[in-house]
Design a protein around this motif. Structure first.
Motif: not given
Length: 143
Positions: A2-6, A8-16
């Motif tokens: 199974e391939q896990h799509k990472q 985006s940078w904004f998706g990971r960092n939007w809380p800050w």
């Protein structure tokens, strides 16, 4: 497999990113707003009749030219205030100036009555010596 799509940078960092970016925008808007107010006030004073009269009189006064040298120009941030109300007003400003030989400041106090400026005090203070050169007509002194 199974391939896990990472994300985006904004998706990971939007809380800050959003709070920091929002605060930065508010700070920049405030700084630019204050700068615009200061620039506008400075432009208003430097375009006023008492300012122009004081600088022109200092530039053409022989005593001031002998002490400060040629090419006398405003130099730096002026201080004081000017207020207008209809055809009346008052000015109390100090303008830093410099020439080829030295520095000083032009001080002017004036009242505007019925659209006409009347100068109470107009003098140059030499920075190095503290000497004051009166720029008003000598025959009017003490009146």
């Amino acid at each position: 497999m199974e391939q896990h799509k990472q994300k985006s940078w904004f998706g990971r960092n939007w809380p800050w990113v959003l709070p920091v970016g929002g605060c930065l925008i508010v700070i920049l808007l405030f700084v630019f707003g204050v700068g615009a107010v200061i620039f506008g006030a400075t432009k208003m004073i430097s375009g006023s009749e008492p300012y122009e009269y004081a600088v022109t009189t200092a530039k053409t006064n022989e005593t001031v030219i002998n002490i400060l040298g040629d090419n006398i120009e405003p130099d730096g941030m002026m201080s004081g205030n000017i207020s207008y109300s209809n055809n009346d007003g008052e000015a109390d400003i100090t303008i830093p100036i410099k020439g080829s030989k030295g520095e000083g400041s032009v001080s002017v106090k004036a009242q505007k009555t019925d659209g006409e400026w009347y100068y109470e005090a107009l003098y140059v203070t030499i920075k190095e010596t503290g000497e004051q050169v009166n720029l008003l007509d000598k025959s009017l002194e003490g009146i």
